[in-house]
Motif scaffolding. Structure first.
Motif, PDB file in Angstrom:
ATOM      1  N   LYS A   1      18.347 -39.133 -12.855  1.00 29.56           N
ATOM      2  CA  LYS A   1      17.512 -38.889 -12.251  1.00 29.56           C
ATOM      3  C   LYS A   1      17.731 -39.491 -11.005  1.00 29.56           C
ATOM      4  O   LYS A   1      16.505 -38.996 -10.126  1.00 29.56           O
ATOM      5  N   THR A   2      18.253 -40.175 -10.906  1.00 24.95           N
ATOM      6  CA  THR A   2      18.856 -41.074  -9.761  1.00 24.95           C
ATOM      7  C   THR A   2      20.191 -40.555  -8.446  1.00 24.95           C
ATOM      8  O   THR A   2      21.016 -41.211  -9.586  1.00 24.95           O
ATOM      9  N   GLU A   3      19.725 -39.986  -7.217  1.00 26.62           N
ATOM     10  CA  GLU A   3      20.562 -39.717  -7.000  1.00 26.62           C
ATOM     11  C   GLU A   3      21.689 -40.849  -6.297  1.00 26.62           C
ATOM     12  O   GLU A   3      20.706 -42.148  -4.751  1.00 26.62           O
ATOM     13  N   SER A   4      22.788 -40.687  -6.092  1.00 31.79           N
ATOM     14  CA  SER A   4      22.936 -42.010  -4.869  1.00 31.79           C
ATOM     15  C   SER A   4      25.034 -41.058  -4.692  1.00 31.79           C
ATOM     16  O   SER A   4      24.741 -39.962  -4.833  1.00 31.79           O
TER      17      SER A   4
END
Length: 767
Positions: free
Chosen positions: A175-178
């Motif tokens: 759930k973490t965008e990069s």
């Protein structure tokens, strides 16, 4: 003469100014070179930094590629990929074992922290953390923002890939965008149509960008990496729109691997990778590049201005200091030599002429002294042969002063006599003999440079040949070989006939006179026996004689050794006397008794010496000496004689020690009585005791382990400490009473000895 305005002062000042200006000119040229070099160095450093980033990244990507190769040859993965799988039937153990084998790879490289392996036959995804038996489950937690599940499965894990690099794109993980780039490799290798598995390595952009951050942090510039198609892989200090705008401008031509150019005051550097075709680009503002050069410029001008100002002052000072002694010297020389102020055209010419004359006179004096050195050496050798030295220390000192060197303390003394001139004393004959002696000495020095040579008579030469150790048969054979060679040369080249004799070997320089006397006796024997030309050795001649051998010089050496307390030297001389008379000679009984009588007389002379005669043991020693009789046997007499000598030497040594202790006591008394006198010196102590200053200084140091000056200081501080404790005197008054000229020197000495200042000592004592 005023040095500030004299001609010499002006010459010095002009010379110093030239010396000051020349380095500044050279410094300016160096400054310009440094500025250019600093700019080039900054550019080269930036290029090197970009190359290092490229090399590191390619090495890390190579490690990722090697990782996929290792997976391709892994037997467990190969077996699990090739298994035929029934519906909903899993080889649980095989999958677990495979997962266990690959789970540790994420610890070896931070580029491998996020990778997974897709197996087509099982339709499972293996990650370092777990096994996903449904790819959808993996996709829900880790997926590209712009790819659906079907697109991801079709384009990434099901399609065939050979070292495929997906450019930068958004990625959601937990759930973490990069932003990430993706490396994909199908298994087995070279699976062009239907791969059985796929290895996917997801690399976060931050890991690539960290290698480029120095360009933005250090220089305030930017850097980015694109693949060979221009797709962005990583960037720092620049956004994608700017990268797209600069993309075509920064791509190097195909024939060049790297470029560098200034565009709009920005240095643009590009490098094309030969292995992957990636483009590495960086931009650095000119101001950042020139920061070091600007700092050099500012510091250079500041230091140059300060150096010029200080240099001018130093030039004036040095010109004054350099010209003053010359002007003073010129004045003194003119006064001493009677020249007026205008006698010379300038000071340098005047000094040059007079100093040249002094140097010439000095060289003449030096030449004359050098001419005297052979005479000094010859005089030393003659004294050594005559036995005029009384101690070994005296011999070594005289040898050092005359420049005479010996190879060792052992050797032979030889005499060379020129044959055919006996009884001829005309001037012509003497000149001929002098020439012959010179030829012989020159020949000997050519053959043996370490021998000491001197003339004895008009037809005789003495030679001292020394060795580092006691000469044996080998040295004797070598000496005879040299003698034969010498005779051959003298006979063949100069028609000179010589006779040669040698004394027995000496074992100390003090024995050289004895060896010389033996060589002389051997030469007399050779003359009487009409020798056939062979060298005569003292040991080889017939020693049957009616007289004993105890020359006066041997007696003097024995007395000197005993007076000095040298028991070992005295015993050696006595042993030598007994060997020469009882082992090498055939003395009659009467001559033997006379020899013992002479030795007893020598000992009695020594007992009459004041140092022994005043002691209580003198009478006992006299009685023992008088009672010596040869009837007791030679060995017994020698043993008894050596025992008497040992007692005498011990008595002399004790007497000497008592005298030295008494002298040290008197020195202590003198110091303790006169420590309060500031002018009290070593000379006054020596004058009171009637001894030389050097003697009492060395004696006190040997007996007490400290110098007289240190003892004097200790006595002064001891008394000063008592005054500080018991009296109300000021520190200045105490300093005067204890022999110090000033309170400052007293304070320094007190702190050096006591470790604290006088005031602190008084304070602590009162407390």
């Amino acid at each position: 003469m005023k040095p500030k305005v004299s001609q010499t002062f002006r010459r010095f000042l002009f010379s110093y100014l030239v010396i000051l200006i020349i380095p500044n000119i050279a410094g300016y040229m160096t400054y310009r070179t440094s500025i250019d070099a600093a700019e080039r160095n900054s550019i080269d450093t930036s290029l090197l930094l970009l190359k290092q980033s490229k090399d590191v990244l390619e090495r890390r990507m190579s490690e990722v590629q090697n990782f996929t190769r290792q997976l391709a040859i892994n037997q467990d993965i190969t077996m699990i990929m090739n298994e035929s799988v029934k519906k909903n039937s899993y080889n649980i153990y095989g999958l677990w074992k495979t997962w266990r084998d690959v789970s540790y790879y994420d610890k070896t490289n931070d580029f491998l922290q996020n990778y997974y392996i897709y197996l087509n036959n099982y339709d499972v995804v293996l990650t370092p953390a777990t096994i996903y038996y449904r790819p959808l489950h993996y996709y829900e937690l880790n997926h590209y923002s712009d790819l659906t599940f079907e697109e991801w499965k079709k384009t990434v894990i099901s399609n065939s890939h050979q070292d495929t690099i997906m450019p930068l794109r958004p990625y959601i993980r937990n759930k973490t965008e990069s932003f990430v780039i993706t490396y994909i490799q199908s298994l087995p290798l070279n699976s062009f149509s239907a791969p059985k598995g796929t290895v996917v390595v997801v690399i976060d952009e931050s890991k690539l960008s960290s290698m480029l951050m120095s360009f933005s942090n250090q220089y305030g510039g930017w850097a980015y990496i694109t693949d060979k198609h221009g797709k962005t892989l990583a960037s720092a200090g620049i956004d994608n729109d700017e990268i797209d705008r600069l993309g075509l401008m920064t791509v190097p031509p195909e024939q060049e691997r790297e470029t560098r150019e200034f565009v709009d005051d920005t240095l643009r550097i590009t490098i094309r990778s030969e292995s992957s075709g990636w483009i590495y680009a960086a931009g650095i503002p000119r101001a950042a590049l020139m920061e070091q050069a600007n700092m050099i410029k500012h510091m250079t001008w500041t230091v140059t201005a300060a150096a010029l100002a200080v240099g001018l002052l130093i030039c004036l000072l040095l010109a004054y200091r350099s010209s003053t002694p010359i002007n003073r010297l010129v004045r003194i020389v003119r006064e001493q030599m009677g020249h007026d102020a205008d006698a010379a055209y300038n000071d340098y010419d005047f000094l040059h002429g007079n100093i040249a004359s002094l140097i010439h006179d000095n060289r003449l004096l030096e030449t004359e002294l050098n001419r005297q050195i052979p005479l000094v050496q010859d005089a030393f050798i003659k004294r050594l042969l005559r036995g005029e030295f009384h101690s070994l220390h005296e011999i070594r000192t005289a040898a050092s002063q005359s420049g005479t060197e010996f190879q060792g303390d052992c050797g032979y003394v030889g005499i060379i006599r020129i044959n055919g001139y006996s009884g001829m004393n005309t001037e012509e004959i003497l000149n001929e003999l002098q020439a012959a002696r010179l030829l012989i000495k020159q020949t000997i020095r050519t053959m043996d440079a370490v021998s000491a040579i001197t003339d004895l008579d008009s037809d005789k030469i003495a030679v001292i040949r020394s060795f580092a150790s006691e000469p044996g048969k080998a040295e004797r054979r070598e000496a005879e070989k040299q003698i034969h060679e010498l005779r051959s040369i003298l006979t063949a080249e100069y028609r000179i006939s010589v006779s040669i004799s040698f004394g027995s070997s000496f074992h100390s320089p003090s024995d050289i006179s004895r060896s010389f006397e033996e060589a002389r006796r051997a030469m007399e024997h050779a003359a009487a026996a009409s020798s056939d030309g062979q060298p005569i050795w003292y040991e080889e001649i017939w020693k049957e004689t009616t007289t004993f051998y105890y020359p006066i010089d041997q007696e003097i050496r024995l007395l000197s050794a005993m007076k000095a307390g040298g028991i070992h030297e005295a015993k050696r001389i006595v042993d030598q006397i007994f060997v020469q008379n009882f082992a090498e000679r055939g003395l009659s009984a009467d001559m033997s008794q006379q020899l013992i009588g002479e030795l007893k007389g020598t000992i009695l002379k020594l007992i009459d010496h004041k140092a022994i005669h005043d002691s209580g043991e003198a009478e006992l020693l006299q009685n023992r000496t008088v009672q010596l009789m040869l009837s007791e046997g030679v060995d017994q007499v020698r043993s008894e004689l050596e025992d008497i000598l040992e007692q005498i030497c011990d008595l002399i040594a004790r007497k000497k020690s008592e005298n030295e202790n008494e002298t040290v006591g008197k020195i202590r008394e003198a110091v303790e009585a006169r420590f309060g006198d500031a002018n009290f010196t070593l000379y006054q102590i020596a004058d009171t005791l009637g001894r030389p200053e050097k003697y009492i200084s060395q004696l006190f140091k040997e007996q007490t382990g400290e110098h007289i000056s240190d003892y004097l200081e200790k006595i002064r501080i001891k008394n000063a400490s008592a005054l500080l404790f018991d009296s109300d005197l000021t520190i200045d008054e105490i300093a005067v009473r204890t022999g110090y000229n000033s309170s400052h020197s007293f304070r320094r000495a007190f702190k050096r000895v006591q470790g604290v200042s006088p005031s602190l000592y008084r304070q602590s004592a009162s407390e």
